[in-house]
Design a protein around this motif. Structure first.
Motif, short mmCIF file in Angstrom:
data_model
loop_
_atom_site.label_atom_id
_atom_site.label_comp_id
_atom_site.label_asym_id
_atom_site.label_seq_id
_atom_site.Cartn_x
_atom_site.Cartn_y
_atom_site.Cartn_z
N GLU A 114 -66.51 96.12 -30.89
CA GLU A 114 -66.78 97.27 -31.92
C GLU A 114 -65.78 98.21 -31.43
OE1 GLU A 114 -69.36 95.50 -30.38
OE2 GLU A 114 -70.15 94.50 -32.20
N ASP A 115 -65.42 98.44 -30.37
CA ASP A 115 -64.57 99.52 -29.99
C ASP A 115 -62.85 99.05 -30.14
OD1 ASP A 115 -66.39 101.09 -29.26
OD2 ASP A 115 -66.26 100.53 -27.26
N ASN A 116 -62.68 98.11 -30.62
CA ASN A 116 -61.31 97.29 -30.84
C ASN A 116 -60.88 97.58 -32.23
OD1 ASN A 116 -59.11 95.27 -31.46
ND2 ASN A 116 -59.45 94.96 -29.34
N LYS A 117 -59.65 98.26 -32.25
CA LYS A 117 -59.09 98.66 -33.58
C LYS A 117 -58.96 97.60 -34.67
CE LYS A 117 -54.41 98.87 -32.01
NZ LYS A 117 -53.81 97.71 -32.84
N ASP A 118 -58.79 96.48 -34.07
CA ASP A 118 -58.32 95.01 -34.92
C ASP A 118 -59.57 94.41 -35.32
OD1 ASP A 118 -55.38 95.43 -34.96
OD2 ASP A 118 -55.40 94.96 -32.90
N TYR A 119 -60.82 94.69 -34.68
CA TYR A 119 -62.10 93.98 -34.74
C TYR A 119 -62.25 93.78 -36.45
CZ TYR A 119 -66.84 92.20 -35.00
OH TYR A 119 -67.96 91.54 -35.12
N ASN A 120 -62.33 94.93 -36.95
CA ASN A 120 -63.15 94.79 -38.39
C ASN A 120 -62.17 93.56 -39.28
OD1 ASN A 120 -65.37 96.21 -38.12
ND2 ASN A 120 -64.02 98.00 -38.43
N GLN A 121 -60.79 93.85 -39.10
CA GLN A 121 -59.82 93.04 -39.88
C GLN A 121 -59.67 91.60 -39.62
OE1 GLN A 121 -57.63 93.96 -42.59
NE2 GLN A 121 -57.97 91.70 -42.80
N VAL A 122 -59.86 91.34 -38.03
CA VAL A 122 -59.83 89.97 -37.47
C VAL A 122 -61.23 89.27 -38.07
CG1 VAL A 122 -60.22 88.65 -35.57
CG2 VAL A 122 -58.58 90.55 -35.65
N LEU A 123 -62.17 90.13 -38.22
CA LEU A 123 -63.59 89.61 -38.44
C LEU A 123 -63.56 89.16 -40.20
CD1 LEU A 123 -66.62 89.12 -38.02
CD2 LEU A 123 -66.93 91.37 -38.69
N GLN A 163 -65.63 79.85 -34.74
CA GLN A 163 -65.12 81.44 -35.35
C GLN A 163 -65.33 82.35 -34.38
OE1 GLN A 163 -67.64 80.80 -39.20
NE2 GLN A 163 -65.59 81.22 -40.17
N GLU A 164 -66.38 82.45 -33.61
CA GLU A 164 -66.69 83.51 -32.71
C GLU A 164 -65.73 83.27 -31.56
OE1 GLU A 164 -68.86 86.08 -32.43
OE2 GLU A 164 -69.09 85.31 -34.61
N GLU A 165 -65.38 81.95 -31.06
CA GLU A 165 -64.25 81.89 -30.09
C GLU A 165 -62.88 82.29 -30.74
OE1 GLU A 165 -64.36 77.70 -28.81
OE2 GLU A 165 -66.39 77.88 -27.83
N LEU A 166 -62.74 82.01 -32.02
CA LEU A 166 -61.34 82.41 -32.59
C LEU A 166 -61.14 83.89 -32.58
CD1 LEU A 166 -58.92 81.73 -34.41
CD2 LEU A 166 -60.40 81.68 -36.32
N ILE A 167 -62.27 84.76 -32.72
CA ILE A 167 -62.05 86.17 -32.68
C ILE A 167 -62.00 86.60 -31.03
CG2 ILE A 167 -63.47 88.33 -32.95
CD1 ILE A 167 -65.16 86.85 -35.01
N ASP A 168 -62.54 86.02 -30.34
CA ASP A 168 -62.43 86.27 -28.87
C ASP A 168 -60.79 86.08 -28.46
OD1 ASP A 168 -64.85 87.02 -28.53
OD2 ASP A 168 -65.62 85.15 -27.77
N ILE A 169 -60.34 84.82 -28.81
CA ILE A 169 -58.80 84.35 -28.46
C ILE A 169 -57.93 85.78 -29.16
CG2 ILE A 169 -56.95 83.15 -28.83
CD1 ILE A 169 -59.12 80.83 -28.91
#
Length: 353
Positions: A85-94, A117-123
């Motif tokens: 949630e605190d990552n600036k790229d998270y929303n776009q990556v999601l 898909q969850e692992e993809l976001i984490d990587i």
């Protein structure tokens, strides 16, 4: 009148037996190169490039790390967790990962796909956290998901990080200036091989925007058969980082007749070229791309590429932070002509298809 089979012709059965024999020999050769001390990386590169590539995902798990020169101790590291949630790229990556359903094997259970898909976001977030100089771009997830499906999360994280700081580094700048420069190699390659196709494309003012998604996703975004995607990854990982643009050129050259029969109009030619046929002769094109790289190396084309800025990605634009895809393509300095706007909309169409 049908032609009789010549004495030296091979039957389909013999052809399959020949391929099975070549396959077994190649698997043995790869195992031999891996067991050598030190590992024979040059031999592994040759086999990744040659017909059939690395053949199986099991072999890719062993060979891809060697092609990228990732040390064993790095491969053994478990990826850390990242606060999303605190990552600036998270929303776009999601958003991008949620749209990536077609990149997973047909028929995969929803629960398994959602876990991947969850692992993809984490990587993606781990690599970006470790390397704050890198900037996420739309299409990056298309490359990462290929590594995830072949290697699993742990190995994929290590290899994607190495790839991102080397082969993909120019795509991960704050602006797309270096990406545009790489695209500018496309037309000089085509001009050297087929001036007629080059001149037709120049007259149509199609530029190189049709190949943007090819380049920055290593064709993962535009090829529907995963076997073809990993075959190309074998090839690209074994070669110079600019090899994807040579492969883009051979696709255009292979479609010479279609291109020259098309109406000489920017939108029409863009539409034709951006729709890659799924039944391409990949092995022949791979061989041809390698030949062109040797015949016209990047050092020979660098001056032409620098001067060949006639595409309609001409205006500088920054990489977006918002989670809106349109921002990626339209954050330009007030396009002054309708044609410029059309071109940027064509880019948008390419990625949203």
């Amino acid at each position: 009148m049908s032609k009789s089979r010549g004495a030296g012709a091979s039957s389909p059965v013999n052809g399959k037996q020949d391929w099975d024999t070549k396959r077994k020999r190649k698997i043995a050769d790869i195992a031999h190169a891996l067991s050598a001390s030190p590992v024979d990386v040059a031999a592994l590169r040759r086999m990744a490039i040659s017909e059939g590539g690395l053949l199986t995902d099991e072999l890719r798990c062993q060979v891809w790390p060697r092609l990228l020169n990732v040390p064993p101790h790095v491969l053994e590291q478990e990826p850390e967790t990242v606060e999303r949630e605190d990552n600036k790229d998270y929303n776009q990556v999601l958003l991008d990962v949620q749209r990536s359903l077609r990149r997973f094997p047909p028929g995969m259970p929803d629960e398994q796909r959602e876990g991947l898909q969850e692992e993809l976001i984490d990587i993606i977030l781990v690599v970006l956290k470790r390397n704050p100089q890198l900037h996420y771009y739309q299409g990056y997830h298309d490359i990462v998901v290929t590594f995830l499906l072949v290697l699993g999360e742990r190995l994929a994280t290590a290899l994607v990080e190495k790839l991102s700081t080397h082969h993909l580094r120019d795509f991960m700048d704050p602006t797309m200036d270096n990406t545009k420069h790489i695209l500018n190699y496309l037309m000089p390659i085509i001009e050297r091989v087929n001036p007629e196709v080059h001149d037709f494309m120049q007259q149509a003012e199609v530029g190189t925007v049709f190949a943007l998604s090819w380049l920055i996703t290593w064709f993962g975004h535009v090829l529907s058969d995963f076997r073809h995607v990993v075959r190309l990854y074998d090839f690209f990982l074994a070669c110079h980082p600019l090899m994807p643009i040579y492969f883009a050129a051979v696709i255009v050259l292979y479609r010479e007749e279609e291109v020259l029969e098309c109406e000489c109009d920017m939108a029409m030619v863009h539409h034709l070229l951006s729709q890659i046929p799924q039944d391409l002769p990949y092995e022949m094109l791979i061989s041809r791309a390698g030949d062109l790289f040797v015949q016209f190396p990047p050092s020979e084309l660098a001056r032409e590429a620098a001067a060949h800025d006639r595409s309609f990605l001409r205006r500088p634009f920054a990489r977006p932070q918002p989670a809106n895809r349109i921002c990626f393509f339209l954050t330009v300095t007030s396009p002054s002509t309708l044609r410029s706007l059309i071109t940027h909309l064509l880019v948008l169409q390419t990625f949203c298809s």
